[in-house]
Motif scaffolding. Sequence first.
Motif, short mmCIF file in Angstrom:
data_model
loop_
_atom_site.label_atom_id
_atom_site.label_comp_id
_atom_site.label_asym_id
_atom_site.label_seq_id
_atom_site.Cartn_x
_atom_site.Cartn_y
_atom_site.Cartn_z
N GLY A 38 9.88 80.42 33.63
CA GLY A 38 9.73 81.86 33.71
C GLY A 38 10.56 82.54 34.79
O GLY A 38 10.15 83.57 35.33
N TYR A 39 11.73 81.98 35.10
CA TYR A 39 12.59 82.56 36.14
C TYR A 39 14.02 82.69 35.66
O TYR A 39 14.48 81.93 34.80
CB TYR A 39 12.59 81.69 37.40
N ILE A 40 14.73 83.66 36.24
CA ILE A 40 16.17 83.82 36.06
C ILE A 40 16.79 83.62 37.44
O ILE A 40 16.32 84.19 38.43
CB ILE A 40 16.53 85.23 35.57
N ALA A 41 17.84 82.81 37.51
CA ALA A 41 18.55 82.61 38.77
C ALA A 41 20.02 82.91 38.54
O ALA A 41 20.61 82.48 37.54
CB ALA A 41 18.38 81.19 39.28
N THR A 42 20.61 83.66 39.46
CA THR A 42 22.04 83.96 39.41
C THR A 42 22.68 83.52 40.71
O THR A 42 22.21 83.88 41.79
CB THR A 42 22.28 85.47 39.22
N ARG A 43 23.73 82.74 40.59
CA ARG A 43 24.51 82.36 41.77
C ARG A 43 25.80 83.15 41.74
O ARG A 43 26.60 83.03 40.81
CB ARG A 43 24.80 80.87 41.76
N LEU A 44 25.96 84.01 42.74
CA LEU A 44 27.17 84.82 42.89
C LEU A 44 28.10 84.08 43.85
O LEU A 44 27.78 83.92 45.03
CB LEU A 44 26.85 86.20 43.43
N PHE A 45 29.23 83.63 43.34
CA PHE A 45 30.11 82.81 44.16
C PHE A 45 30.76 83.62 45.29
O PHE A 45 30.98 83.09 46.37
CB PHE A 45 31.15 82.13 43.28
N SER A 46 31.02 84.90 45.06
CA SER A 46 31.63 85.72 46.11
C SER A 46 30.68 85.94 47.28
O SER A 46 31.12 86.14 48.41
CB SER A 46 32.07 87.07 45.54
N SER B 221 20.04 75.93 25.13
CA SER B 221 19.32 74.71 24.76
C SER B 221 17.91 75.12 24.34
O SER B 221 17.08 75.46 25.19
CB SER B 221 19.26 73.73 25.92
N ASN B 222 17.66 75.11 23.05
CA ASN B 222 16.32 75.46 22.55
C ASN B 222 15.29 74.42 22.97
O ASN B 222 14.13 74.75 23.21
CB ASN B 222 16.35 75.61 21.03
N GLU B 223 15.70 73.16 23.07
CA GLU B 223 14.77 72.10 23.45
C GLU B 223 14.31 72.24 24.90
O GLU B 223 13.16 72.00 25.23
CB GLU B 223 15.41 70.72 23.24
N LEU B 224 15.24 72.60 25.80
CA LEU B 224 14.90 72.76 27.21
C LEU B 224 14.46 74.18 27.56
O LEU B 224 14.07 74.44 28.68
CB LEU B 224 16.11 72.37 28.08
N HIS B 225 14.57 75.10 26.59
CA HIS B 225 14.21 76.51 26.77
C HIS B 225 15.04 77.16 27.88
O HIS B 225 14.50 77.83 28.76
CB HIS B 225 12.71 76.67 27.05
N ILE B 226 16.36 76.94 27.82
CA ILE B 226 17.26 77.43 28.86
C ILE B 226 18.49 78.06 28.22
O ILE B 226 19.04 77.55 27.25
CB ILE B 226 17.71 76.27 29.78
N ILE C 267 21.11 81.27 35.05
CA ILE C 267 20.23 80.45 34.23
C ILE C 267 18.99 81.25 33.89
O ILE C 267 18.34 81.80 34.78
CB ILE C 267 19.83 79.15 34.96
N PHE C 268 18.69 81.33 32.60
CA PHE C 268 17.44 81.90 32.10
C PHE C 268 16.56 80.69 31.77
O PHE C 268 16.81 80.01 30.77
CB PHE C 268 17.66 82.73 30.84
N ASP C 269 15.57 80.40 32.61
CA ASP C 269 14.69 79.24 32.39
C ASP C 269 13.36 79.75 31.85
O ASP C 269 12.48 80.17 32.60
CB ASP C 269 14.50 78.47 33.70
N TYR C 270 13.21 79.71 30.54
CA TYR C 270 12.00 80.22 29.89
C TYR C 270 10.80 79.30 30.10
O TYR C 270 9.67 79.76 30.06
CB TYR C 270 12.26 80.44 28.40
N LYS C 271 11.04 78.04 30.35
CA LYS C 271 9.94 77.09 30.59
C LYS C 271 9.22 77.43 31.89
O LYS C 271 8.00 77.43 31.95
CB LYS C 271 10.49 75.67 30.65
N GLY D 131 9.26 92.15 27.88
CA GLY D 131 9.73 93.50 27.57
C GLY D 131 11.07 93.84 28.18
O GLY D 131 11.78 94.70 27.67
N TYR D 132 11.45 93.18 29.27
CA TYR D 132 12.73 93.47 29.91
C TYR D 132 13.76 92.40 29.64
O TYR D 132 14.94 92.66 29.62
CB TYR D 132 12.57 93.63 31.43
N ILE D 133 13.29 91.18 29.45
CA ILE D 133 14.18 90.05 29.24
C ILE D 133 14.08 89.62 27.79
O ILE D 133 12.99 89.34 27.30
CB ILE D 133 13.80 88.86 30.16
#
Length: 177
Positions: free
Chosen positions: A63-71, A37-42, A57-61, A83-85
Amino acid sequence: ATVIAVLGVFWIQAYSYEIYSLPGTNGDYVQQTVTISNELHIADIHIHAGICSSDTIFDYKHGYIATRLFSRRACFILKMEKGYIPELEEIGRLAYEKQMMNKMFSQKNLWVQYEPSDSIIGEIKEWLIFGKPIEKLCKGVPVYRVHKVEGAIRAGGCAKAGILGILGISICGKIDI
């Protein structure tokens, strides 16, 4: 009627999404869906791989990345670093290329580490910092802040997430010996 049609066109453009279905790496049967979603920057990534499934989720608005590992029934949150993302537009371009060509030569890998004994259960203050999309993803499970480490971690038990074949994120627990 004309006004409604014109408003409908603008409404669709205001909330447009790009959706890519990506093949797994090395001929495996992993299904990934990347929604941008370019509008939500996600960028929202769903990896369907049985017990190894995850949502990122890459939340550019915010500035965080969150990963939910179900296992692991846990969420891992990383502050984005320049530079990394890849930028949101680059994720869209790479996802399109991966979908069309089924092969990527520019895969990046990011290794992150967390302290297994240091989980937080999100308080109101933290959710405001991380944003609503990450709150929806992570609420109700232990949340770990992770930090980037240089090079591969030589430890078993790392989980893979991110966007397979584009930006692999290996999440590893810190082990003190």
